[in-house]
Design a protein around this motif. Structure first.
Motif, PDB file in Angstrom:
ATOM      1  N   ARG A 105      82.980  63.324  57.801  1.00  8.66           N
ATOM      2  CA  ARG A 105      82.112  62.431  58.327  1.00  8.66           C
ATOM      3  C   ARG A 105      80.722  62.698  57.991  1.00  8.66           C
ATOM      4  NH1 ARG A 105      84.576  58.030  59.633  1.00  8.66           N
ATOM      5  NH2 ARG A 105      82.817  57.513  60.543  1.00  8.66           N
ATOM      6  N   ARG A 106      80.248  64.178  57.889  1.00  4.21           N
ATOM      7  CA  ARG A 106      78.752  64.327  57.709  1.00  4.21           C
ATOM      8  C   ARG A 106      78.521  64.490  56.073  1.00  4.21           C
ATOM      9  NH1 ARG A 106      74.253  67.115  59.335  1.00  4.21           N
ATOM     10  NH2 ARG A 106      73.513  68.543  57.772  1.00  4.21           N
ATOM     11  N   GLY A 107      79.742  64.611  55.393  1.00  3.51           N
ATOM     12  CA  GLY A 107      79.343  65.016  53.807  1.00  3.51           C
ATOM     13  C   GLY A 107      79.090  66.461  53.552  1.00  3.51           C
ATOM     14  N   ALA A 108      79.021  67.309  54.404  1.00  4.60           N
ATOM     15  CA  ALA A 108      78.447  68.689  54.375  1.00  4.60           C
ATOM     16  C   ALA A 108      79.081  69.526  55.407  1.00  4.60           C
ATOM     17  CB  ALA A 108      77.218  68.939  54.402  1.00  4.60           C
ATOM     18  N   ASN A 109      79.395  70.875  55.246  1.00  3.02           N
ATOM     19  CA  ASN A 109      79.833  71.565  56.120  1.00  3.02           C
ATOM     20  C   ASN A 109      79.480  71.483  57.726  1.00  3.02           C
ATOM     21  OD1 ASN A 109      82.145  73.935  56.346  1.00  3.02           O
ATOM     22  ND2 ASN A 109      80.329  75.077  56.996  1.00  3.02           N
ATOM     23  N   GLY A 117      83.057  59.372  65.770  1.00  3.06           N
ATOM     24  CA  GLY A 117      84.137  58.293  65.130  1.00  3.06           C
ATOM     25  C   GLY A 117      83.277  57.214  64.173  1.00  3.06           C
ATOM     26  N   GLU A 118      81.914  56.740  64.629  1.00  3.73           N
ATOM     27  CA  GLU A 118      81.370  55.837  63.987  1.00  3.73           C
ATOM     28  C   GLU A 118      80.173  56.348  63.138  1.00  3.73           C
ATOM     29  OE1 GLU A 118      82.726  52.668  63.984  1.00  3.73           O
ATOM     30  OE2 GLU A 118      84.369  52.996  65.471  1.00  3.73           O
ATOM     31  N   GLU A 119      79.983  57.662  63.354  1.00  5.31           N
ATOM     32  CA  GLU A 119      78.838  58.105  62.816  1.00  5.31           C
ATOM     33  C   GLU A 119      79.136  58.724  61.589  1.00  5.31           C
ATOM     34  OE1 GLU A 119      76.077  57.926  64.264  1.00  5.31           O
ATOM     35  OE2 GLU A 119      76.621  57.596  66.107  1.00  5.31           O
ATOM     36  N   THR A 120      78.066  58.728  60.497  1.00  2.00           N
ATOM     37  CA  THR A 120      78.070  59.470  59.087  1.00  2.00           C
ATOM     38  C   THR A 120      76.911  60.273  58.886  1.00  2.00           C
ATOM     39  OG1 THR A 120      77.380  57.667  58.022  1.00  2.00           O
ATOM     40  CG2 THR A 120      79.839  57.652  58.091  1.00  2.00           C
ATOM     41  N   GLN A 125      87.849  70.311  62.268  1.00  2.00           N
ATOM     42  CA  GLN A 125      86.557  70.580  61.325  1.00  2.00           C
ATOM     43  C   GLN A 125      86.467  69.985  60.153  1.00  2.00           C
ATOM     44  OE1 GLN A 125      86.027  74.616  62.131  1.00  2.00           O
ATOM     45  NE2 GLN A 125      84.521  74.881  60.683  1.00  2.00           N
ATOM     46  N   GLU A 126      87.556  69.695  59.492  1.00  4.94           N
ATOM     47  CA  GLU A 126      87.857  69.122  58.297  1.00  4.94           C
ATOM     48  C   GLU A 126      87.288  67.705  58.311  1.00  4.94           C
ATOM     49  OE1 GLU A 126      91.021  68.036  54.516  1.00  4.94           O
ATOM     50  OE2 GLU A 126      91.136  69.473  56.105  1.00  4.94           O
ATOM     51  N   TRP A 127      87.713  67.013  59.394  1.00  3.00           N
ATOM     52  CA  TRP A 127      87.278  65.448  59.669  1.00  3.00           C
ATOM     53  C   TRP A 127      85.904  65.441  60.028  1.00  3.00           C
ATOM     54  CZ3 TRP A 127      86.091  63.375  64.685  1.00  3.00           C
ATOM     55  CH2 TRP A 127      85.868  61.817  64.652  1.00  3.00           C
TER      56      TRP A 127
END
Length: 705
Positions: free
Chosen positions: A340-344, A310-313, A334-336
């Motif tokens: 958060r990652r900016g990639a699949n 929830g707090e990670e990117t 999975q979309e959320w």
């Protein structure tokens, strides 16, 4: 117990669209937050026959007094809003994973000019690279000790670094080769940052290339007959391989993944997470939760993912997340994660091979954690329940006091008088509810009067909240709470509370905080006089449903209002032990606040009253003259010689110092000798701007309350 039909929305009011809903109790506290693909269908499930509901769901809907909802566009937005509200409101009926410990991380402060390697806990900071979490801090230190031989990055604190730069002498690690000593410019800031980046690359799993490069350098040094350099490189390679052995390879092809396993029974669930980076287990953590709602394994996994990411990117969210069961539906989650990652991000259940075998290991860890937790919890629950029952029986209460508040007064010979309020719920400390007070209604030392003031102010705030939210029963009148023009409820002097005013609690704010909720028992640190003062304060406010007692330190006697003789609990009583723990916690909290106020007062300086004179120029003045006494005797022209000080400012400084009364001589409390008369209390020539107390706190503890 509320009847759900009393607040059930009318047919057609609930929209048939995605959204997030909140149940509130009679005090307007949010007790449950949920999300739904269709709000109408989901909420209808809560308002069926109570006999058909799960016992925990039945307990929630009968505790609630209202329900409200917010419509969103997509299920992903509902997931994000649900997470935000759970974090904000801390609802009692939601699944909340409790960390079984505060896990330490190996952190590299890349946001500093000279990056530092250290152990860190708590919330992550921007610009800091984290590796872990580790099970124990000593495991981090062992790893760092091995790697500093090859990557001599700075590990010292800011104070040690500045002192070494000032004296021109590095610390011990600089002398033995485990620090490149940027403090004394043995290495430039750019080279030191490059060294820190190599350290981070190695910790991130890119080890093979670096080891092969060291092996080539060792072979070349041996070929050039530079045997000492070759031996050093050989030892460096050995140290790195030893550090790598602490994290065995568990997955091939340098996999980055998190593996999540869940072990559960009807009442509780334990979650274990293995963090695999570069094919090696780089960290492990575990959570435990009460199953306060009817919930599936997939839903437990979904809540764990919210807690974990929830707090990670960015790279903190791995490419692959392996779970024992998929949330339903899985696409929004999975979309959320991808967002958060900016990639699949791949979210799946392992079916075969090494990943399935490792998942079985994680599952065994989760099962062991659940068994261990239940063993500890059974003892804790039994003991706490027995303690509360003993207190209830000894004090003649109608029921066990589930919320206990304890108050203590602290001062130093009548100065800096403060008070503390600590809260225990179900026999456990609830530190978010702790409060501190400054006693400003009068001057001097009077514990009885101070206790009366604190109890009055605390429960005036409670009565004001009760009146504001409209919780008065028919025919009941509010107490004598005084409200200012802005709605702020004050005590006898309207000052001294160490938290925001009650007016900051908005009508729609469901967070359990400040003074909105009453205790079943008030405990004061003291004997009959303090108890009488507390009871008198409650009587004056018209409060007659809160019990009061006091715990005297000398003989650990429990005093009740109006009784000539104390209640004596057996020394082996769990009830007495709980009261002692609560009293000691109130004393600790009060004396910590009192010492902080005293230290702040000791740090005060006549220069603080000079308008426009900031910390930088104050430190420059002390550094230039060496002490306040020398600055006091300086002329305006001499003060103007300090960089950044103009004549007008110098005149104001001279006037301020002339009005201030100089303090007495500083005393070394360890030896009793008078310090150099060129110094003044609260000043130190060696480190300008850093105060020195004229009395060691530990040696003055005997005079503190």
């Amino acid at each position: 117990m509320a009847d759900p039909s009393s607040y059930r929305p009318r047919p057609g009011e609930i929209p048939d669209s995605p959204g997030v809903y909140r149940f509130r109790d009679e005090h307007r506290r949010v007790i449950y937050v949920g999300k739904a693909k269709s709000l109408r269908q989901r909420l209808a499930n809560y308002f069926q026959d109570l006999a058909g509901l799960h016992p925990r769901t039945r307990s929630m809907v009968t505790t609630a007094a209202s329900v409200e909802w917010t419509v969103v566009s997509t299920e992903v937005e509902a997931l994000q809003l649900e997470y935000s509200w759970i974090k904000e409101y801390d609802p009692r009926f939601n699944v909340k994973y409790r960390d079984d410990k505060s896990y330490p991380y190996l952190a590299v402060t890349m946001n500093e000019e000279y990056p530092r390697v250290q152990v860190m806990r708590g919330h992550k900071k921007k610009g800091v690279r984290y590796f872990g979490p580790y099970a124990h801090a000593w495991a981090i230190r062992d790893t760092v000790d091995l790697m500093l031989r090859v990557f001599p990055v700075r590990t010292c604190s800011a104070g040690v670094f500045k002192n070494a730069a000032r004296t021109g002498r590095p610390c011990l690690l600089g002398y033995i080769g485990k620090c490149s000593a940027p403090c004394v410019e043995r290495i430039s800031a750019e080279d030191h940052r490059e060294l820190a980046e190599e350290f981070c690359d190695f910790m991130a799993g890119r080890t093979g290339t670096y080891l092969r490069r060291l092996e080539r350098q060792m072979a070349q040094a041996a070929g050039d007959m530079e045997y000492e350099r070759a031996a050093r490189l050989r030892d460096d390679i050995g140290a790195l391989k030893k550090a790598m052995e602490k994290n065995a390879v568990v997955l091939a092809d340098a996999t980055d993944a998190d593996l999540i396993a869940v072990a559960e029974d009807e009442l509780e669930a334990a979650v274990q997470i293995f963090h695999v980076r570069g094919g090696r287990v780089r960290g492990q953590r575990g959570w435990v939760t009460d199953k306060v709602e009817e919930i599936t394994t997939g839903a437990l996994v979904e809540h764990a993912l919210q807690q974990l990411y929830g707090e990670e990117t960015g790279d903190a969210v791995p490419r692959e997340v392996l779970v024992p069961a998929l949330p339903d539906p899985v696409e929004p989650v999975q979309e959320w994660l991808t967002g958060r990652r900016g990639a699949n991000v791949s979210l799946r259940v392992p079916q075969r091979g090494d990943k399935k075998a490792l998942m079985e290991t994680v599952q065994r860890n989760a099962q062991q954690a659940l068994v261990l937790h239940k063993t500890k919890r059974a003892s804790d629950l039994t003991t706490r329940s027995r303690a509360l029952e003993e207190i209830s029986d000894a004090l003649g209460l109608d029921s066990a006091p589930l919320r206990i508040e304890c108050y203590d007064i602290s001062h130093l010979q009548g100065d800096d008088v403060v008070a503390s309020m600590v809260v225990f719920e179900d026999g456990l400390a609830r530190k978010s509810e702790y409060r501190r007070f400054q006693i400003k209604g009068f001057a001097g030392q009077d514990d009885v009067r101070s206790m009366h003031e604190v109890i009055t102010r605390r429960f005036r705030r409670y009565l004001a909240e009760k009146e504001r939210t409209g919780e008065w029963a028919d025919g009941e009148e509010p107490g004598a709470a005084e409200a200012g023009p802005d709605g702020t409820v004050t005590g006898t002097d309207g000052a001294g509370l160490a938290e925001p005013p009650a007016s900051t609690l908005t009508e729609n704010d469901g967070r359990p905080k400040r003074f909105a909720y009453p205790p079943q028992l008030v405990v004061v640190d003291g004997g009959a006089p303090q108890v009488a003062a507390a009871q008198r304060a409650l009587d004056e406010l018209g409060i007659d449903d809160i019990a009061v007692c006091g715990l005297a330190k000398r003989l650990e006697e429990v005093w009740l209002p109006g009784d000539d003789d104390p209640v004596v609990l057996p020394r082996t009583s769990e009830g007495l032990y709980l009261l002692q723990r609560i009293r000691d916690e109130a004393h600790r909290f009060a004396i910590t606040y009192q010492r902080a106020k005293r230290a702040k007062r000791f740090r005060s300086s006549p220069l603080d009253d000079v308008p426009g004179l900031g910390d930088t120029r104050k430190q420059a003045l002390i550094k230039h003259f060496g002490s306040l006494k020398r600055l006091r005797s300086a002329t305006i022209e001499q003060i103007c010689d300090v960089p950044g000080i103009g004549r007008k400012t110098a005149e104001v400084i001279v006037a301020a110092l002339a009005q201030a009364v100089p303090g007495g001589p500083a005393v070394n409390t360890a030896t009793g000798e008078i310090m150099d008369d060129t110094e003044e209390p609260g000043q130190q020539t060696g480190s300008p701007g850093e105060p020195v107390s004229t009395g060691a706190p530990d040696e003055r503890r005997g005079q503190e309350r």
